[in-house]
Scaffold this active site. Structure first.
Site, PDB file in Angstrom:
ATOM      1  N   GLU A 137      40.002  10.757  46.676  1.00  0.00           N
ATOM      2  CA  GLU A 137      40.107  11.864  45.735  1.00  0.00           C
ATOM      3  C   GLU A 137      41.580  12.229  45.561  1.00  0.00           C
ATOM      4  O   GLU A 137      42.302  12.373  46.543  1.00  0.00           O
ATOM      5  CB  GLU A 137      39.336  13.090  46.252  1.00  0.00           C
ATOM      6  CG  GLU A 137      39.259  14.203  45.211  1.00  0.00           C
ATOM      7  CD  GLU A 137      38.391  15.373  45.644  1.00  0.00           C
ATOM      8  OE1 GLU A 137      38.269  16.316  44.856  1.00  0.00           O
ATOM      9  OE2 GLU A 137      37.853  15.359  46.763  1.00  0.00           O
ATOM     10  N   GLY A 187      43.082  18.674  54.143  1.00  0.00           N
ATOM     11  CA  GLY A 187      42.424  19.169  55.341  1.00  0.00           C
ATOM     12  C   GLY A 187      41.267  18.275  55.735  1.00  0.00           C
ATOM     13  O   GLY A 187      41.080  17.958  56.912  1.00  0.00           O
ATOM     14  N   ALA A 188      40.478  17.855  54.752  1.00  0.00           N
ATOM     15  CA  ALA A 188      39.322  16.998  55.010  1.00  0.00           C
ATOM     16  C   ALA A 188      38.785  16.522  53.681  1.00  0.00           C
ATOM     17  O   ALA A 188      39.181  17.002  52.616  1.00  0.00           O
ATOM     18  CB  ALA A 188      38.244  17.752  55.791  1.00  0.00           C
ATOM     19  N   MET A 189      37.846  15.559  53.737  1.00  0.00           N
ATOM     20  CA  MET A 189      37.283  14.971  52.526  1.00  0.00           C
ATOM     21  C   MET A 189      35.795  14.749  52.704  1.00  0.00           C
ATOM     22  O   MET A 189      35.353  14.235  53.721  1.00  0.00           O
ATOM     23  CB  MET A 189      38.004  13.651  52.222  1.00  0.00           C
ATOM     24  CG  MET A 189      37.500  12.958  50.976  1.00  0.00           C
ATOM     25  SD  MET A 189      37.714  13.981  49.499  1.00  0.00           S
ATOM     26  CE  MET A 189      36.409  13.349  48.473  1.00  0.00           C
ATOM     27  N   GLU A 190      35.033  15.130  51.678  1.00  0.00           N
ATOM     28  CA  GLU A 190      33.573  15.206  51.779  1.00  0.00           C
ATOM     29  C   GLU A 190      32.846  13.922  51.424  1.00  0.00           C
ATOM     30  O   GLU A 190      31.663  13.960  51.048  1.00  0.00           O
ATOM     31  CB  GLU A 190      33.068  16.325  50.860  1.00  0.00           C
ATOM     32  CG  GLU A 190      33.175  16.051  49.347  1.00  0.00           C
ATOM     33  CD  GLU A 190      34.442  16.539  48.699  1.00  0.00           C
ATOM     34  OE1 GLU A 190      34.479  16.670  47.466  1.00  0.00           O
ATOM     35  OE2 GLU A 190      35.427  16.786  49.435  1.00  0.00           O
ATOM     36  N   ASN A 191      33.464  12.768  51.533  1.00  0.00           N
ATOM     37  CA  ASN A 191      32.818  11.504  51.187  1.00  0.00           C
ATOM     38  C   ASN A 191      31.369  11.471  51.681  1.00  0.00           C
ATOM     39  O   ASN A 191      31.077  11.860  52.808  1.00  0.00           O
ATOM     40  CB  ASN A 191      33.567  10.335  51.826  1.00  0.00           C
ATOM     41  CG  ASN A 191      35.059  10.515  51.800  1.00  0.00           C
ATOM     42  OD1 ASN A 191      35.676  10.450  50.758  1.00  0.00           O
ATOM     43  ND2 ASN A 191      35.635  10.769  52.967  1.00  0.00           N
ATOM     44  N   GLU A 228      33.071  21.008  54.109  1.00  0.00           N
ATOM     45  CA  GLU A 228      32.846  19.606  53.748  1.00  0.00           C
ATOM     46  C   GLU A 228      31.366  19.246  53.812  1.00  0.00           C
ATOM     47  O   GLU A 228      30.879  18.466  52.980  1.00  0.00           O
ATOM     48  CB  GLU A 228      33.667  18.687  54.655  1.00  0.00           C
ATOM     49  CG  GLU A 228      35.161  18.981  54.668  1.00  0.00           C
ATOM     50  CD  GLU A 228      35.802  19.029  53.291  1.00  0.00           C
ATOM     51  OE1 GLU A 228      35.312  18.352  52.368  1.00  0.00           O
ATOM     52  OE2 GLU A 228      36.806  19.747  53.129  1.00  0.00           O
ATOM     53  N   GLU A 254      34.737  22.868  44.077  1.00  0.00           N
ATOM     54  CA  GLU A 254      35.582  23.469  45.105  1.00  0.00           C
ATOM     55  C   GLU A 254      35.413  24.988  45.192  1.00  0.00           C
ATOM     56  O   GLU A 254      35.253  25.539  46.275  1.00  0.00           O
ATOM     57  CB  GLU A 254      37.046  23.102  44.884  1.00  0.00           C
ATOM     58  CG  GLU A 254      37.328  21.619  45.037  1.00  0.00           C
ATOM     59  CD  GLU A 254      36.995  21.071  46.423  1.00  0.00           C
ATOM     60  OE1 GLU A 254      36.719  21.860  47.349  1.00  0.00           O
ATOM     61  OE2 GLU A 254      36.998  19.832  46.570  1.00  0.00           O
TER      62      GLU A 254
END
Length: 882
Positions: free
Chosen positions: A127, A267-271, A304, A326
């Protein structure tokens, strides 16, 4: 194709993709410098696309090896290829397959976008437009595909091979290699693709859903750190249960995996099914993490995970709709944290964050609507406006239509748009249907930039026993939007009588439901409401719970604020009253300093604080919030123009000393009592007591620095947890002297092997409010533990210095600006996302006094003039100067 710098992408130009990709089969063979990627795409023409259009695929710094169409190898004459695009002029009208083989170099990928190495592991970040750095693709969020991924790697180097979805099969291969196949049955856009390969430890658990399905959970971390993922696992399970209970959302795969990496731009990624996290939001122990770290882990894990439905199962049609996933998901994680902790303290913290980051954004050259109408570089629109203000819009919607109707609207949204790429209009239509309301006026919040200013004016008629309340709103101009329309502003309110009692409301000017709910809907530029049967002049409590993301100006009179601080049953407005009184006292000192007048005292304010301190045991966390002075950044925002950071610092520090001299003796017994708290626990109540303890120590030190230093040194030496140790070090950093340097040295020796704790060490030194801090930061950049290649380390030092050290960064000699300019230009070719975000520290430069404005403008123009600047950094510099 990646959009070049200064080429505008506009919402009005959106067109559906000319092709759809129903299925993607990826075969990825991991290698440190030459990973092989074979992507087999099942394509067909989109009925909504342009008839007969060629197939144009996005790329970014790719090396093409070969292309096959329906199994037939194509020659160079059959396509046009470049590192940033692949074009096939002639493709079948019916369904067809395209096989594309590329080579990528994970070790050379310093952008941390696409496939790269973090430490000894391979990982991805796609992303917003990172998938095109792995293979040529229709890299846009409205192209949803089912993915099957085969990952191959060296078994010694990468015994763990992960991707999206459920595991299908795995096995060994010759030459010490092995493979794993993953299949994600839910169509998703390419930005949600993820892959991880490495030698990692795992913390495993399981979760049983509301329908009785068992989900296997795992958090992968560096070996030896598994125990530090325990709190993250607990937060994950609580998030899963909460989403079932609050929104009826059950997890849909058989496994859920989280991987913590040390090199990550976000911070993080919601894959889907494989969340990749910056390890600072996973790893925690009492010895290494503060209460704030624990709360941050809880919130980000929840955020996430909640994306599984608000972002993954329903994604956004285009990047202009980013707030749809978001902003909505931030609202959901805020509600989760409020349920897990103190709702009042969570709300105060959320609003403080909004005002800290989003209000300055709204008031400067980088202002943009929650749903922008144009962008040059999408990476620069992962902003506080999209996230935090986007969440406030969702909160306002719930406030307007009520909790039950809001839940019905969410249920309609999940049912109607599951498996699609939706828009803000799609989202709002569900709530219009659930509530029976026309939300077209409310939708203006998504398209109009800027922070509205709300004013209240009361007039009491003692003969008629009536009180008239006039509400007005206006929004200042922002770049590209000089004319503003009135918005729908829900103003939660109450009236309090002279004895502090809440008044029953009666008015012919308000609807019965408005009076019953204590909520005025302001839809025009001005509205006047007269209340009957009011025995004496009341005090107005407006914007209770911060019911809308607006500025309330002017603040009530000091006497009214003191009364609200004493009697208001809305915790947020009690806190706001304390903040407003503090701002008034600080700016009185600023005005006196400018006039050369005697420094004014604040006995009324200090008396109110003494009352809060005396009753602090009832709610320690709230008391600590109410007793805390606004930060210098808060002061700069409220000052608005011709800001002199040195003057603001002096005024704030002077008031702190005055409060300390008055309340230090009262605070010391509280500090000593709370020092015997027993074993550490990260729960909200315990964290609240530690927060009050730190506040009490600061009050002691403000009034008697020598005593405060002695207590801080003792606490630092004996601390049994990071919250107390870092709290003591923070105070010693402010007080200065040999004790500070000795404590910094001892802290480093104790934690020099722990990267996340060292980030705190770097950050705290960068925020020392002294002229010498710029040199300290430069020296720290030469430290063996500093690296420009690690985003966490850069943010901890350079980011903390430029964003949180108002006096140091804005030194009149321009040294802070020179340092930032040098770092941005050095980072830009390697990690443009990070460089651009660092440069955003200058977003409020026009609010400064003239000399500093001139210094910053000179540096911005120098940066913008660089010929090889990335689109990311060019965009920020250009807009900042506009």
């Amino acid at each position: 194709m990646r959009h070049p710098a200064n080429v505008a992408v506009r919402l009005v130009d959106y067109r559906p993709a000319d092709f759809l990709i129903d299925a993607v089969a990826l075969d990825i063979s991991l290698d440190r410098t030459a990973s092989k990627v074979v992507a087999t795409l099942s394509l067909r023409r989109n009925p909504k696309g342009a008839p007969g259009a060629p197939l144009s695929l996005d790329g970014d710094d790719l090396t093409l090896v070969g292309v096959k169409l329906d199994g037939r190898p194509l020659g160079p004459q059959d396509y046009t290829a470049a590192p940033d695009h692949l074009l096939l002029e002639k493709v079948p009208d019916g369904p067809f397959t395209l096989e594309i083989e590329t080579r990528v170099d994970p070790s050379a990928n310093t952008q941390l976008s696409g496939l790269y190495r973090s430490g000894s592991a391979y990982c991805t970040q796609c992303e917003a437009e990172g998938f095109r750095r792995i293979t040529y693709f229709l890299d846009r969020p409205d192209v949803l595909s089912v993915y099957t991924t085969r990952v191959e790697g060296d078994k010694g180097e990468a015994p763990i091979l992960l991707s999206n979805g459920n595991p299908v099969k795995s096995g060994n291969l010759p030459d010490g290699r092995h493979y794993a196949v993953w299949r994600d049955p839910f169509p998703k856009p390419s930005y949600l693709f993820a892959l991880v390969g490495g030698d990692l430890g795992a913390l495993r658990d399981s979760f049983t859903t509301m329908s009785g399905r068992k989900i296997d959970l795992a958090i992968y971390v560096e070996h030896g750190k598994e125990a530090r993922a325990t709190y993250a696992m607990d937060a994950l399970k609580r998030s899963m249960r909460w989403d079932e209970e609050k929104f009826g959302r059950e997890y849909d795969l058989d496994v859920f995996n989280i991987v913590a990496v040390s090199d990550f731009n976000m911070g993080a990624m919601e894959n889907k099914g494989l969340n990749i996290f910056n390890d600072k939001y996973v790893l925690a122990s009492p010895e290494t993490a503060t209460d704030g770290d624990y709360a941050g882990i809880e919130g980000v894990i929840a955020h996430e995970y909640f994306h599984n439905w608000t972002g993954n199962r329903i994604t956004c049609r285009d990047w202009f709709q980013l707030c749809l996933k978001e902003g909505l998901t931030v609202f959901r994680d805020q509600e989760f944290s409020a349920d897990m902790r103190s709702r009042a303290v969570e709300r105060i913290g959320d609003v403080r964050g909004l005002r800290l980051a989003q209000f300055p954004e709204d008031g400067g050259p980088l202002a943009h609507p929650v749903r922008p109408e144009v962008y040059h570089e999408i990476n620069n629109f992962y902003t506080a406006t999209v996230y935090e203000k986007g969440a406030e819009i969702v909160r306002m919607l719930r406030t307007l239509i009520g909790d039950e109707t809001f839940r019905r609207g969410m249920d309609i949204y999940f049912e109607r748009f599951d498996g699609t790429a939706a828009t803000v209009e799609d989202y709002l239509s569900c709530f219009a249907e659930a509530s029976g309301r026309d939300l077209s006026h409310f939708a203006l919040w998504y398209s109009q930039a800027g922070t509205p200013i709300l004013s209240t004016e009361g007039a009491y008629d003692p003969q008629a026993k009536t009180f008239s309340l006039t509400l007005k709103q206006h929004t200042p101009p922002t770049p590209g939007q000089s004319e503003k329309k009135p918005l729908v502003v829900p103003v939660a309110f109450a009236l309090f009588g002279e004895n502090g009692e809440k008044l029953e409301l009666a008015s012919p000017d308000a609807r019965a439901d408005e009076l019953a709910r204590g909520l005025i809907e302001l839809t025009d530029a001005e509205r006047k409401i007269t209340f009957a049967g009011v025995a004496s002049r009341p005090v107005v409590s407006a914007l209770r719970g911060f019911s809308a993301p607006v500025r309330l100006e002017p603040a009530p009179e000091s006497a009214d604020l003191e009364k609200l601080l004493a009697c208001d049953d809305d915790p947020f407005n009690r806190w706001q009253a304390a903040q407003s009184l503090a701002l008034r006292a600080i700016f009185a000192r600023v005005d006196a300093a400018k006039k050369g007048a005697q420094t004014p005292q604040a006995p009324g304010f200090i008396g109110a604080l003494r009352t809060i301190l005396a009753g602090a045991d009832a709610d320690p966390a709230f008391a600590a919030q109410a007793l805390s002075l606004p930060s210098e950044i808060d002061l700069a925002r409220e000052a608005g123009h011709d800001v002199d950071p040195d003057v603001l610092f002096s005024a704030r520090y002077g008031l702190r000393e005055e409060i300390g001299r008055a309340l230090g003796a009262d605070a010391e017994p509280i500090y000593r009592r709370l020092s015997d708290a027993g074993p550490y626990s990260p729960d909200a109540a315990s964290a609240g007591r530690r927060m009050l303890k730190a506040l009490a120590l600061d009050l002691v030190a403000a009034g008697d620095p020598e005593k405060g230093s002695a207590l801080a040194r003792s606490q630092f030496a004996a601390a049994g947890n990071m919250t107390d140790r870092l709290g003591a070090l923070t105070l010693l950093a402010l007080l200065g002297g040999e004790a500070r340097e000795a404590a910094f040295a001892a802290f480093y020796e104790q934690y020099k092997g722990d990267a996340l704790v060292l980030d705190k060490w770097f950050s705290l030194q960068a925020t020392i409010p002294e002229p010498a801090t710029t040199k300290r930061v430069v020296d720290l950049m030469r430290h063996p533990d500093f690296s420009l290649t690690n985003p966490n380390r850069v943010r901890s030092l350079i980011g903390a210095f430029s964003n949180a050290n108002l006096t140091g960064f804005h030194a009149l000699d321009g040294s802070g600006y020179d340092l930032l300019t040098r770092i941005v230009l050095e980072l830009d070719p390697k990690n443009p996302q990070l460089a651009a975000r660092l440069l955003s520290a200058l977003r409020s430069w026009r609010t400064l006094e003239p000399r500093r404005r001139g210094l910053i403008e000179e540096r911005l123009r120098h940066i913008a003039a660089q010929g090889n600047l990335s689109p990311d950094t060019k965009d920020i510099a250009t807009r900042a100067l506009s």
